[in-house]
Motif scaffolding. Structure first.
Motif, PDB file in Angstrom:
ATOM      1  N   ILE A 311     -26.806  -5.412 115.420  1.00  0.00           N
ATOM      2  CA  ILE A 311     -25.618  -5.667 114.624  1.00  0.00           C
ATOM      3  C   ILE A 311     -26.100  -5.875 113.198  1.00  0.00           C
ATOM      4  CG2 ILE A 311     -23.556  -7.110 114.369  1.00  0.00           C
ATOM      5  CD1 ILE A 311     -23.663  -5.676 116.983  1.00  0.00           C
ATOM      6  N   HIS A 312     -25.239  -5.596 112.232  1.00  0.00           N
ATOM      7  CA  HIS A 312     -25.644  -5.762 110.838  1.00  0.00           C
ATOM      8  C   HIS A 312     -26.165  -7.167 110.622  1.00  0.00           C
ATOM      9  CE1 HIS A 312     -25.296  -5.945 106.437  1.00  0.00           C
ATOM     10  NE2 HIS A 312     -25.391  -4.644 106.484  1.00  0.00           N
ATOM     11  N   ASP A 313     -27.124  -7.299 109.718  1.00  0.00           N
ATOM     12  CA  ASP A 313     -27.802  -8.576 109.518  1.00  0.00           C
ATOM     13  C   ASP A 313     -26.849  -9.735 109.232  1.00  0.00           C
ATOM     14  OD1 ASP A 313     -30.187  -7.345 109.926  1.00  0.00           O
ATOM     15  OD2 ASP A 313     -30.644  -7.047 107.807  1.00  0.00           O
ATOM     16  N   THR A 314     -25.696  -9.446 108.625  1.00  0.00           N
ATOM     17  CA  THR A 314     -24.769 -10.513 108.289  1.00  0.00           C
ATOM     18  C   THR A 314     -23.969 -10.977 109.496  1.00  0.00           C
ATOM     19  OG1 THR A 314     -23.082  -8.902 107.665  1.00  0.00           O
ATOM     20  CG2 THR A 314     -24.506  -9.716 105.910  1.00  0.00           C
ATOM     21  N   ASP A 315     -24.057 -10.248 110.605  1.00  0.00           N
ATOM     22  CA  ASP A 315     -23.336 -10.639 111.819  1.00  0.00           C
ATOM     23  C   ASP A 315     -24.250 -11.485 112.702  1.00  0.00           C
ATOM     24  OD1 ASP A 315     -21.197  -9.079 111.065  1.00  0.00           O
ATOM     25  OD2 ASP A 315     -22.059  -7.303 112.003  1.00  0.00           O
ATOM     26  N   SER A 316     -23.680 -12.438 113.355  1.00  0.00           N
ATOM     27  CA  SER A 316     -24.437 -13.211 114.338  1.00  0.00           C
ATOM     28  C   SER A 316     -23.709 -13.142 115.664  1.00  0.00           C
ATOM     29  CB  SER A 316     -24.565 -14.673 113.887  1.00  0.00           C
ATOM     30  OG  SER A 316     -23.291 -15.284 113.839  1.00  0.00           O
ATOM     31  N   TYR A 317     -24.420 -13.430 116.746  1.00  0.00           N
ATOM     32  CA  TYR A 317     -23.791 -13.358 118.055  1.00  0.00           C
ATOM     33  C   TYR A 317     -22.630 -14.339 118.159  1.00  0.00           C
ATOM     34  CZ  TYR A 317     -27.789 -10.629 119.614  1.00  0.00           C
ATOM     35  OH  TYR A 317     -28.733  -9.659 119.764  1.00  0.00           O
ATOM     36  N   GLN A 372      -5.440   3.166 116.434  1.00  0.00           N
ATOM     37  CA  GLN A 372      -4.635   2.117 115.802  1.00  0.00           C
ATOM     38  C   GLN A 372      -4.581   0.900 116.713  1.00  0.00           C
ATOM     39  OE1 GLN A 372      -0.743   0.953 116.534  1.00  0.00           O
ATOM     40  NE2 GLN A 372       0.043   2.017 114.732  1.00  0.00           N
ATOM     41  N   VAL A 373      -4.380   1.150 117.996  1.00  0.00           N
ATOM     42  CA  VAL A 373      -4.315   0.071 118.981  1.00  0.00           C
ATOM     43  C   VAL A 373      -5.614  -0.734 118.990  1.00  0.00           C
ATOM     44  CG1 VAL A 373      -4.291  -0.404 121.462  1.00  0.00           C
ATOM     45  CG2 VAL A 373      -2.625   1.194 120.477  1.00  0.00           C
ATOM     46  N   LEU A 374      -6.735  -0.024 118.985  1.00  0.00           N
ATOM     47  CA  LEU A 374      -8.028  -0.689 119.152  1.00  0.00           C
ATOM     48  C   LEU A 374      -8.549  -1.338 117.886  1.00  0.00           C
ATOM     49  CD1 LEU A 374      -9.946   1.938 121.350  1.00  0.00           C
ATOM     50  CD2 LEU A 374      -8.801  -0.143 122.110  1.00  0.00           C
ATOM     51  N   PHE A 375      -8.393  -0.669 116.742  1.00  0.00           N
ATOM     52  CA  PHE A 375      -9.190  -1.031 115.584  1.00  0.00           C
ATOM     53  C   PHE A 375      -8.438  -1.647 114.410  1.00  0.00           C
ATOM     54  CE2 PHE A 375     -11.803   2.671 117.312  1.00  0.00           C
ATOM     55  CZ  PHE A 375     -12.558   1.830 118.119  1.00  0.00           C
ATOM     56  N   THR A 376      -7.124  -1.647 114.420  1.00  0.00           N
ATOM     57  CA  THR A 376      -6.428  -2.266 113.292  1.00  0.00           C
ATOM     58  C   THR A 376      -6.556  -3.780 113.338  1.00  0.00           C
ATOM     59  OG1 THR A 376      -4.382  -2.108 114.582  1.00  0.00           O
ATOM     60  CG2 THR A 376      -4.741  -0.434 112.878  1.00  0.00           C
ATOM     61  N   ASP A 377      -6.337  -4.405 112.193  1.00  0.00           N
ATOM     62  CA  ASP A 377      -6.390  -5.856 112.058  1.00  0.00           C
ATOM     63  C   ASP A 377      -5.425  -6.509 113.053  1.00  0.00           C
ATOM     64  OD1 ASP A 377      -5.785  -8.560 110.970  1.00  0.00           O
ATOM     65  OD2 ASP A 377      -7.117  -7.912 109.353  1.00  0.00           O
ATOM     66  N   LYS A 409     -12.335 -12.778 113.162  1.00  0.00           N
ATOM     67  CA  LYS A 409     -12.916 -13.129 111.867  1.00  0.00           C
ATOM     68  C   LYS A 409     -13.145 -11.915 110.988  1.00  0.00           C
ATOM     69  CE  LYS A 409     -15.334 -17.349 113.301  1.00  0.00           C
ATOM     70  NZ  LYS A 409     -16.664 -18.020 113.366  1.00  0.00           N
ATOM     71  N   ASP A 410     -13.330 -10.761 111.612  1.00  0.00           N
ATOM     72  CA  ASP A 410     -13.639  -9.543 110.858  1.00  0.00           C
ATOM     73  C   ASP A 410     -13.110  -8.349 111.647  1.00  0.00           C
ATOM     74  OD1 ASP A 410     -14.688  -7.373 109.543  1.00  0.00           O
ATOM     75  OD2 ASP A 410     -16.791  -7.975 109.737  1.00  0.00           O
ATOM     76  N   LYS A 411     -12.088  -7.684 111.099  1.00  0.00           N
ATOM     77  CA  LYS A 411     -11.454  -6.580 111.831  1.00  0.00           C
ATOM     78  C   LYS A 411     -12.404  -5.408 112.040  1.00  0.00           C
ATOM     79  CE  LYS A 411      -9.528  -4.099 107.855  1.00  0.00           C
ATOM     80  NZ  LYS A 411      -8.288  -3.582 107.223  1.00  0.00           N
ATOM     81  N   THR A 412     -13.475  -5.337 111.257  1.00  0.00           N
ATOM     82  CA  THR A 412     -14.403  -4.205 111.391  1.00  0.00           C
ATOM     83  C   THR A 412     -15.457  -4.435 112.466  1.00  0.00           C
ATOM     84  OG1 THR A 412     -16.084  -4.966 109.789  1.00  0.00           O
ATOM     85  CG2 THR A 412     -14.148  -3.818 108.902  1.00  0.00           C
TER      86      THR A 412
END
Length: 503
Positions: A311-317, A372-377, A409-412
């Protein structure tokens, strides 16, 4: 190294008629053309820009190559009036966007960089890309002089396609999620750039540090144009994972995925998500479905695990939340069965039609609705356009809750996690194994697919199926597609038929 600029742009004449008055560093022709080139070329690497019209130009990246870039922008904008701006700048979020004025929003041509000093600055960026893929030699080595594209055929195809679309609004490609049409001239130019780069053996190879995808000239190319690509004179055949994102999402519903494997023996750390209790599932009648669906193939130790994924370095488990031990349910099994059977899109299309009255022109539009179902905010649920998302929540409340928690916390995070899983499996596991067992097999990864020649297509497909089955816990549905020019002919014929209908 070449720059792509409007074919009707005579920059020398414009500069002669309206000489630049730069204060300190002067005005270099190649630097001026480079900024115009970025407006044409950047959408090739970020498809979202094809809809926005204005292309954001990052000031830091420009500064690294053109110290007085602001003077060049103002000269193009105010004096030569070649470009225009949206004027929208949000610190730390959005750079100002620029686009060519209508007069120069035309077909493109290429010109070589002749300023040696500026060429060296541009080469630094290319060297950084090359460094990012140094460890992926088993993928990069196939980008050589045997990879060919029939550039004349492509240019003829693009000219015909553009003429059809430019003369008929009904033929333009529409994106349901953005509610915008793609401009035919943009599609023409981006396709020409990607085709010409392969023809000139100017390979763009990058391993990104966000979701660790391998990007290349082929991943950035329109799928219809790939039909003109061959390797060593042989046709290429792609093997795709059907419903790849939903398929990969099923691993997130497995408790074993969230148990972090430590180096110390017998010391796993279980991560858990606290659930909001959703309404009773509409699929409660499927209680007899086997909850142990993940045991259909592969040992539990072969299963993909969160520890494998970068996962990107800014993400934690901890950002992934805490998953409850009562994770498995009949509802999960119903969702998984639809995905594994390759019928999720068809099922949801039917439900969208029955419950919402939604109709779709093609499978691509259904896929957009599912994304849209899966990935939108999560907050999108309250919007009028979120009816498909609401319907999915009602039908699969526990599955929806897993995805909601991941995005709280983060939609992405959910799409990035799935893309990281995809990258790990396709690049680090499958392509790596193919290269070791069949070193003469040409392989070209395009995110969730691998293309190879007819000689190796059976073994490549077998390895894909075996490794995905072990990692995800059940076999994927794979589909083959032969890259051949007849597909381009069919594409044009379809457009011509549509043109007759709407005439």
């Amino acid at each position: 190294m070449r720059l792509y600029i409007p074919e009707n742009l005579d920059v020398d004449q414009l500069m002669y008629d309206n000489p630049p008055n730069f204060k300190k560093y002067g005005c270099k022709r190649d630097k001026l053309l480079y900024i115009i080139h970025l407006i044409n070329a950047l959408p090739l690497y970020n498809k979202d820009l094809m809809f926005d019209g204005f292309v954001p130009l990052n000031s830091k990246l420009l500064q690294d190559k053109i110290s007085n870039y602001r003077e060049y922008i103002d000269y193009l904008l105010l004096d030569l009036k070649i470009i225009e701006t949206d004027g929208q700048y949000i610190p730390g979020f959005k750079s100002k966007g620029y686009r060519l004025v209508d007069e120069y929003n035309t077909a493109i041509t290429s010109t070589a960089v002749t300023d040696f000093t500026f060429y060296r600055k541009l080469k630094v960026e290319r060297n950084n890309r090359e460094a990012s893929v140094k460890h992926l030699d088993y993928l990069t080595k196939w980008f050589n002089d045997k990879l060919e594209i029939d550039i004349n055929y492509v240019n003829e195809f693009l000219a015909q396609e553009f003429e059809l679309k430019d003369n008929n609004e009904q033929l333009k490609d529409y994106d349901r999620s953005r509610k915008k049409f793609k401009e035919p001239i943009s599609q023409l130019n981006h396709a020409k750039i990607s085709a010409e780069k392969i023809s000139r053996e100017e390979y763009y190879l990058l391993h990104d540090d966000n979701v660790y995808r391998f990007h290349s000239n082929l991943t950035n190319m329109r799928s219809v144009i790939r039909n003109a690509v061959t390797y060593d004179g042989q046709k290429l055949i792609s093997i795709d994972i059907k419903n790849s994102q939903p398929y990969l999402s099923t691993i997130l519903l497995s408790r074993s995925f969230w148990i972090e494997q430590k180096n110390e023996p017998n010391a796993p750390k279980e991560l858990s998500i606290t659930f909001d209790k959703p309404k009773k599932s509409l699929f409660s009648s499927f209680n007899n479905i086997n909850d142990n669906i993940y045991k259909v193939s592969g040992r539990i130790n072969d299963r993909l695990n969160i520890s494998h994924i970068k996962i990107h370095d800014t993400d934690s488990y901890i950002m992934l939340g805490d998953i409850d031990k009562a994770l498995m349910s009949s509802e999960f099994s119903q969702y998984i069965n639809l995905v594994v059977s390759g019928t999720l899109y068809e099922f949801l299309e039917q439900q969208f039609s029955l419950r919402l009255g939604e109709t779709f022109a093609n499978r691509k539009e259904v896929k957009t609705a599912v994304f849209q179902v899966l990935f939108t905010d999560n907050r999108f649920l309250g919007q009028e356009d979120a009816k498909p998302k609401k319907m999915f929540k009602e039908m699969f409340p526990y599955v929806y809750e897993v995805f909601r928690q991941l995005k709280r916390k983060d939609k992405t995070l959910l799409p990035r996690l799935l893309q990281s899983i995809e990258s790990y499996l396709m690049i680090n596991v499958i392509a790596k194994r193919i290269s070791e067992e069949y070193p003469d097999a040409p392989i070209f990864t395009i995110h969730d697919s691998i293309s190879t020649t007819e000689e190796y297509v059976d073994v490549v497909e077998a390895i894909m199926k075996e490794e995905l089955s072990k990692a995800i816990g059940h076999a994927p549905k794979l589909a083959r597609e032969v890259w051949c020019k007849s597909n381009m002919v069919k594409h044009l014929e379809t457009l011509k038929e549509k043109a007759k209908v709407v005439a």
